[in-house]
Design an enzyme around this catalytic site. Structure first.
Site, PDB file in Angstrom:
ATOM      1  N   CYS A  34      -6.991  45.657  24.369  1.00 53.91           N
ATOM      2  CA  CYS A  34      -6.042  44.965  23.493  1.00 53.91           C
ATOM      3  C   CYS A  34      -6.378  45.265  22.042  1.00 53.91           C
ATOM      4  O   CYS A  34      -5.503  45.478  21.213  1.00 53.91           O
ATOM      5  CB  CYS A  34      -6.120  43.450  23.689  1.00 53.91           C
ATOM      6  SG  CYS A  34      -5.954  42.928  25.384  1.00 53.91           S
ATOM      7  N   ASP A 439      -4.343   7.961  28.931  1.00 50.57           N
ATOM      8  CA  ASP A 439      -3.001   7.685  28.467  1.00 50.57           C
ATOM      9  C   ASP A 439      -2.095   8.329  29.521  1.00 50.57           C
ATOM     10  O   ASP A 439      -2.535   9.218  30.248  1.00 50.57           O
ATOM     11  CB  ASP A 439      -2.820   8.333  27.086  1.00 50.57           C
ATOM     12  CG  ASP A 439      -1.380   8.358  26.658  1.00 50.57           C
ATOM     13  OD1 ASP A 439      -0.750   7.296  26.735  1.00 50.57           O
ATOM     14  OD2 ASP A 439      -0.904   9.422  26.258  1.00 50.57           O
TER      15      ASP A 439
END
Lengths: 736, 53
Positions: A34, A439
């Site tokens: 890459c 949560d």
């Protein structure tokens, strides 16, 4: 193409020679190939002077000649190559050059050089002492050692001096105080010994001590910097920009830090509101799930406040940016956050606790040694020599490495498991946890809503609905478009802000939107929602046929049930505290088998609940993502948030986990428990070492040779013990 | 033992050269990307600009 100009100037810095420079965070860089591809691809572009990708930090530095290339072209080239990139807002990247790390490395190099060369001289003296070295030669060697050691210690000891002075100034004791005292005394003693042409000097002990401690210090620094750099990349890739409306009506995209209160920003349908403000014009529905936990949309109109982090669902809004003090919800959150942060600073790190115990003991031992020898008639000078040798041998070499070494290894392992630690002592606090509070919205569930089932539509209707959904930026429509994998939008589709989209196909009118827009009776709406209380309703209507309700809800994370079960089995108490309505919370709690849950809580209620637990002695890990969770995250013993969380929540959390799975939470707890055990072992080993070594020192048997062996030996042992964690994790990580 | 007069300064000088080399390489940013550096060795066609700077 975008309809507004981007203000890239904020991201670009100009060099004195007139070259433009920009740093970008790049996503999707996995290997060396890459790197080569990106650098070659960019260098081939005209005007680009230099492109260099840092494979460690996944950041790209680009230099170009202004006028021959533009930042837009750079980003475009990268996206053509298949990498998403976004420039850093220079205001957000405070310290790019890492001057602190470089200073530590320079100190480390100087200390290493000095330690090696003094050791060279010292070994000669030690062997000479056994074979009859001439006094002149020994003195010469000692003076030479002093010549190297004194400047080196002054140079390399600065990080410790600064921290020790700061601690003493604040009337505290930290590990650096005994270090500085020990090193100073050792040097002082060595110089006096040299003047008196004695057999022993302790130059090598003093410098070697600094060398080993600097290694620990540097490791510690690298760990913090690596995770911080990664967190900055994530922040940059989120591309938190705002589109401001200039007085002449032009639009301009700027980084958030460049927006002043009072400016007007445009928030388009389907975008996040980037700053707090008041609606100037427009009417829309707002998805507040990240802020309050509430999954149902709230409608806003002119004059209503909107908060950063919420999603504008249906229509464009013009918003006047306000300062945070104007918003009641944020005010409350900010106030609670401050209070919680103050409370948290009371937590004392393991290393500091050890230091607080250790320093008085060691100094007392040295003082007693001096008094003991003096009373037994040894004369004050020999007594002082023995007392100082006690200080040298007990100098916290192993202690200084014991905890950083474990933290570095553990943070590396956590990084591999997808957890980024914000603070090193989070490992200690994670290990103490016995209760985990989740949560619901965005934490137990994924942040992006999904269509529950599309089977109620036949194939052709589903395809049509999906294509129609592509014309809307509403999150519910986007969920349908994803679920149906539609690619081609219907021609001539019109969006009615706040209602839905419609289009004509073969003479029939297709409608997708709210129940009233598609003419679905209220009774059917209730019936459809009865089965899934947490879902939102999207209705599709094909010409004269009966409208079909489609349910969209935030899906529970794939492995949530599995992780919850594993955590319960590991002995943790689980609970849910949510700001959402009762019905959806109950549904998720039941699905995960969590009995202890509460819904419709305000931020202050969550903190109150956490305090109740804390009062009973429970150590709570809070996992949450919303603005409403931020105070609770800061107030909890330790906290984590998913990478999709709002900025405030991530800043308040001790660790951030990546990806769509909940497993990193379990993994973080497991790793931290193991790390905590290793830290305890290391501390015990250091104590044991002192218990063995101190009697020798008190008795006056410690020669510089013994001190050197003991110090390096104990440092190597604690480092190896920390590295052992990696071996253990290597064999078990394939299982996970 | 007179040889020590030469040997010790020489030993110290060699050490100092090493230290200076390290400080120079640190300053010129050669430790910025240890991960990438090991792959760059294998790259045949270097970039037109001097990549070490």
């Amino acid at each position: 193409m975008t309809a507004y100009e981007r203000d890239w100037e904020a991201f670009v810095t100009l060099s004195p020679e007139g070259e433009a420079h920009m740093d970008l965070a790049v996503e999707g860089v996995t290997c060396a190939a890459c790197m080569v591809e990106i650098e070659r691809g960019l260098s081939a572009q005209p005007g680009i002077r230099k492109a260099r990708l840092n494979l460690t930090s996944h950041r790209l530095a680009v230099d170009w000649t202004p006028g021959e290339s533009t930042p837009d072209q750079v980003v475009e080239t990268l996206s053509r190559l298949g990498y998403r990139a976004h420039p850093f807002d220079p205001a957000q990247v405070r310290e790019r050059a890492d001057s602190a790390g470089r200073e530590l490395l320079r100190c480390l190099a100087v200390a290493g050089f000095a330690a090696m060369n003094i050791m060279l001289l010292s070994v000669s003296v030690w062997s000479g002492n056994a074979t009859g070295i001439e006094t002149e030669t020994r003195d010469f060697f000692h003076w030479l050692s002093a010549l190297i050691a004194l400047p080196a210690a002054v140079y390399a000891g600065r990080p410790f001096l600064r921290s020790a002075f700061a601690a003493v100034w604040a009337k505290r004791l930290n590990m650096d105080v005994p270090i500085v005292i020990g090193v100073t005394l050792a040097l002082f003693l060595s110089v006096t010994q040299t003047i008196q042409s004695a057999h022993h000097a302790y130059f090598e002990s003093a410098v070697m001590l600094l060398f080993f401690l600097l290694i620990g210090r540097y490791l510690d620094h690298t760990m913090r910097r690596r995770t911080r750099a990664f967190a900055e990349n994530i922040a940059a890739l989120k591309a938190e920009t705002a589109v401001t409306i200039l007085p002449d009506g032009r639009l301009r995209e700027v980084p958030l830090s460049k927006v002043e209160p009072g400016e007007h920003i445009l928030v388009r349908a389907g975008e996040r509101v980037s700053l707090d403000g008041t609606v100037l014009s427009g009417r829309s529905d707002i998805d507040q799930s990240l802020v309050t936990g509430e999954t149902a949309l709230a409608s806003v109109g002119v004059g209503d406040p909107v908060y950063a982090g919420t999603m504008n669902a249906s229509a464009n809004l013009t918003v006047a940016v306000t300062t945070a003090s104007g918003a009641t919800l944020l005010d409350e959150v900010t106030r609670l956050l401050e209070a919680a942060a103050q409370a948290k600073s009371r937590h004392v790190q393991l290393a500091d606790r050890a230091a607080a115990l250790y320093s008085p003991l060691v100094h007392l031992a040295a003082a007693l040694t001096f008094v003991g020898w003096w009373l037994s008639g040894a004369g004050w000078q020999p007594s002082l020599v023995v007392a100082i040798s006690v200080l040298i041998i007990t100098c916290p070499c192993a202690l200084g490495l014991a905890i950083p070494a474990v933290q570095v290894v553990t943070s590396g392992l956590m990084f591999r498991a997808g957890v980024l630690l914000h603070s090193g002592d989070a490992v200690e606090r994670l290990a103490e946890v016995d209760t985990i509070v989740f949560d619901k919205t965005g934490t137990l569930t994924l942040a992006v809503p999904e269509v529950v089932e599309t089977a109620v539509l036949d194939d052709s209707a589903r395809a049509l609905a999906g294509r129609l959904a592509l014309s809307s930026r509403h999150p519910l429509a986007a969920a349908l478009a994803r679920a149906t994998q539609a690619e081609v939008p219907l021609p001539d589709a019109r969006e009615m802000p706040g209602e839905g989209v419609c289009a004509e196909v073969e003479g029939r009118e297709l409608r997708l939107g709210s129940a009233t827009f598609c003419g679905l009776p209220e009774a059917q709406v209730q019936a459809a929602l009865a089965a899934r209380p947490g879902a939102s309703l999207l209705v599709f209507c094909d010409g004269a046929e009966t409208p079909v309700p489609l349910l969209v809800e935030q899906r529970v994370r794939e492995d949530a049930a599995e992780t919850a079960a594993a955590l319960r089995q590991a002995g943790y108490r689980l609970a849910i505290l949510s700001g959402d309505r009762t019905a959806p919370v109950a549904a998720v709690a039941q699905q995960l088998g969590i009995e202890d849950w509460q819904a419709e809580l305000r931020p202050a209620d969550k903190i109150a609940r956490l305090e109740q637990w804390a009062a009973t002695g429970a150590r709570v890990l809070m996992v949450g993502d919303g603005l409403n969770d931020a105070p609770a995250l800061a107030a909890a013993h330790v906290s984590m948030s998913p990478v999709t969380a709002v900025h405030v929540a991530q800043a308040a959390a001790d660790a951030v986990f990546l990806g769509d799975r909940l497993a990193p939470v379990f993994e973080a707890l497991r790793l931290s428990r193991r790390a905590r055990a290793a830290m305890a072992q290391n501390l015990w080993f250091s104590t044991l070492y002192n218990v063995v070594a101190v009697p020798f020192a008190v008795a006056g048997f410690v020669t510089p040779l013994i001190a050197a062996l003991a110090m390096s030996g104990s440092s190597v042992v604690v480092t190896l013990n920390a590295l052992r964690l990696r071996l253990a994790a290597g064999s078990s990580s394939e299982r996970v | 033992m007179d040889v020590l007069i030469f040997l010790i300064p020489v030993a110290l000088l060699l050490g100092l050269i090493g230290l200076a080399g390290f400080l120079w390489s640190l300053k010129s940013g050669q430790y910025e990307d240890l991960e990438g550096a090991k792959y760059r060795i294998l790259q045949d066609d270097d970039l037109p600009d001097d990549p070490a700077r």
